[in-house]
Design a protein around this motif. Structure first.
Motif, PDB file in Angstrom:
ATOM      1  N   ASN A  84       0.980   3.938  -9.546  1.00 48.77           N
ATOM      2  CA  ASN A  84       0.829   2.465  -9.128  1.00 48.77           C
ATOM      3  C   ASN A  84       2.158   2.275  -8.327  1.00 48.77           C
ATOM      4  OD1 ASN A  84      -0.188   0.182  -8.430  1.00 48.77           O
ATOM      5  ND2 ASN A  84       0.415  -0.805 -10.483  1.00 48.77           N
ATOM      6  N   CYS A  85       2.278   2.332  -7.166  1.00 46.42           N
ATOM      7  CA  CYS A  85       3.395   2.172  -6.224  1.00 46.42           C
ATOM      8  C   CYS A  85       3.436   0.804  -5.631  1.00 46.42           C
ATOM      9  CB  CYS A  85       3.527   3.250  -5.079  1.00 46.42           C
ATOM     10  SG  CYS A  85       3.586   4.900  -5.583  1.00 46.42           S
ATOM     11  N   ILE A  86       4.553   0.270  -5.595  1.00 43.00           N
ATOM     12  CA  ILE A  86       4.729  -1.077  -4.959  1.00 43.00           C
ATOM     13  C   ILE A  86       5.073  -0.915  -3.593  1.00 43.00           C
ATOM     14  CG2 ILE A  86       6.083  -3.261  -5.007  1.00 43.00           C
ATOM     15  CD1 ILE A  86       6.862  -1.988  -8.120  1.00 43.00           C
ATOM     16  N   THR A  87       4.347  -1.264  -2.950  1.00 40.68           N
ATOM     17  CA  THR A  87       4.484  -0.997  -1.174  1.00 40.68           C
ATOM     18  C   THR A  87       4.939  -1.975  -0.479  1.00 40.68           C
ATOM     19  OG1 THR A  87       2.149  -1.536  -0.884  1.00 40.68           O
ATOM     20  CG2 THR A  87       2.502   0.581  -1.296  1.00 40.68           C
ATOM     21  N   ILE A  88       5.636  -1.861   0.833  1.00 39.05           N
ATOM     22  CA  ILE A  88       6.116  -2.776   1.568  1.00 39.05           C
ATOM     23  C   ILE A  88       5.225  -2.752   3.064  1.00 39.05           C
ATOM     24  CG2 ILE A  88       7.793  -1.109   2.408  1.00 39.05           C
ATOM     25  CD1 ILE A  88       9.607  -3.813   2.525  1.00 39.05           C
ATOM     26  N   ARG A  89       5.107  -3.899   3.376  1.00 36.13           N
ATOM     27  CA  ARG A  89       4.432  -4.050   4.739  1.00 36.13           C
ATOM     28  C   ARG A  89       5.499  -4.611   5.689  1.00 36.13           C
ATOM     29  NH1 ARG A  89      -0.738  -4.434   6.097  1.00 36.13           N
ATOM     30  NH2 ARG A  89      -1.356  -5.222   4.072  1.00 36.13           N
ATOM     31  N   LEU A  90       5.922  -3.762   6.668  1.00 34.61           N
ATOM     32  CA  LEU A  90       6.804  -4.154   7.491  1.00 34.61           C
ATOM     33  C   LEU A  90       6.170  -4.071   9.092  1.00 34.61           C
ATOM     34  CD1 LEU A  90       9.719  -1.692   6.755  1.00 34.61           C
ATOM     35  CD2 LEU A  90       9.538  -4.219   5.796  1.00 34.61           C
ATOM     36  N   GLY A  95       1.894  -1.795   9.573  1.00 30.38           N
ATOM     37  CA  GLY A  95       1.149  -1.940   8.177  1.00 30.38           C
ATOM     38  C   GLY A  95       1.925  -1.519   7.160  1.00 30.38           C
ATOM     39  N   ILE A  96       1.442  -0.857   6.105  1.00 27.15           N
ATOM     40  CA  ILE A  96       1.872  -0.492   4.803  1.00 27.15           C
ATOM     41  C   ILE A  96       2.975   0.734   5.176  1.00 27.15           C
ATOM     42  CG2 ILE A  96       1.812   0.499   2.603  1.00 27.15           C
ATOM     43  CD1 ILE A  96       0.627  -2.398   2.993  1.00 27.15           C
ATOM     44  N   PHE A  97       4.224   0.765   5.040  1.00 32.40           N
ATOM     45  CA  PHE A  97       5.346   1.668   5.301  1.00 32.40           C
ATOM     46  C   PHE A  97       4.809   2.690   4.279  1.00 32.40           C
ATOM     47  CE2 PHE A  97       9.467   3.602   4.188  1.00 32.40           C
ATOM     48  CZ  PHE A  97       9.707   3.746   5.256  1.00 32.40           C
ATOM     49  N   ALA A  98       5.026   4.195   5.078  1.00 36.31           N
ATOM     50  CA  ALA A  98       4.713   5.344   4.236  1.00 36.31           C
ATOM     51  C   ALA A  98       6.100   5.898   3.735  1.00 36.31           C
ATOM     52  CB  ALA A  98       4.065   6.565   5.324  1.00 36.31           C
ATOM     53  N   TRP A  99       6.187   6.321   2.590  1.00 37.04           N
ATOM     54  CA  TRP A  99       7.563   6.572   2.018  1.00 37.04           C
ATOM     55  C   TRP A  99       8.058   8.120   2.535  1.00 37.04           C
ATOM     56  CZ3 TRP A  99       7.123   5.198  -3.912  1.00 37.04           C
ATOM     57  CH2 TRP A  99       6.785   3.937  -4.243  1.00 37.04           C
TER      58      TRP A  99
END
Length: 190
Positions: A84-90, A95-99
């Motif tokens: 369960n990853c806490i994602t960020i939208r930039l 969209g959702i930032f790929a790590w």
């Protein structure tokens, strides 16, 4: 993130006015009429003059000890797809930032998923501390938590450093004395 100390400039220069706007978007500083901007080194356009204002940075994948009591630690970035990853939208990444990871020259982007999506770094940190998932954070922002044992840093060998923050401005711009003073005060010195 670098700490910018403007106190060195303002008390001695009452005629100097500085307006700071914080925005995750990739603003066109020329079109918007700004004198300069600050971005990660890799995001500065090639036709701009860039002056380093902070050290190289490194990202960290962190989770709380409570989270790792319920889930095994990832051994590779691919394992993150089972967390369960806490994602960020930039807005800068559409969209959702790929790590992003790298090890021995192998670059890897992992599109992680999770129950929480934020556009704010403080909220991601708080959620990780609460044990709600894994977060991808600037290492300098979580260092104290890792040292205190409230967060655990994983995948360290996959998280290389990258160019930190740079002040950037158009190459055609004639520098005013006030701008030169600001640029010189912000310049990073090892």
């Amino acid at each position: 993130m670098p700490t910018i100390v403007l106190g060195r400039l303002l008390p001695a220069n009452p005629d100097l006015n500085i307006e700071v706007i914080v925005d995750y978007g990739l603003t066109d500083i020329v079109a918007e009429g700004f004198d300069a901007g600050i971005r990660m080194g890799e995001q500065v356009a090639k036709d701009m003059i860039a002056v380093r204002v902070g050290p190289d940075l490194r990202m960290a994948v962190v989770g709380s000890p409570a989270y790792f009591q319920r889930h095994p630690k990832p051994k590779s970035p691919h394992d993150l797809t089972r967390h369960n990853c806490i994602t960020i939208r930039l807005p800068t990444h559409g969209g959702i930032f790929a790590w992003e990871f790298e090890k021995k020259g192998q670059e890897l982007k992992v599109r992680v998923e999770g129950q929480l999506v934020f556009n704010n770094i403080a909220l991601r940190l708080g959620a990780a501390l609460e044990g709600l998932g894994l977060a991808y954070m600037p290492e300098d922002l979580v260092r104290t938590n890792v040292q205190a044992g409230t967060l655990v840093h994983v995948l360290q060998d996959w998280c290389p450093s990258f160019p930190g923050y740079h002040l950037y401005y158009p190459s055609r711009r004639q520098s005013s004395p006030a701008f030169t003073l600001l640029r010189d005060a912000l310049r990073y010195r090892d």
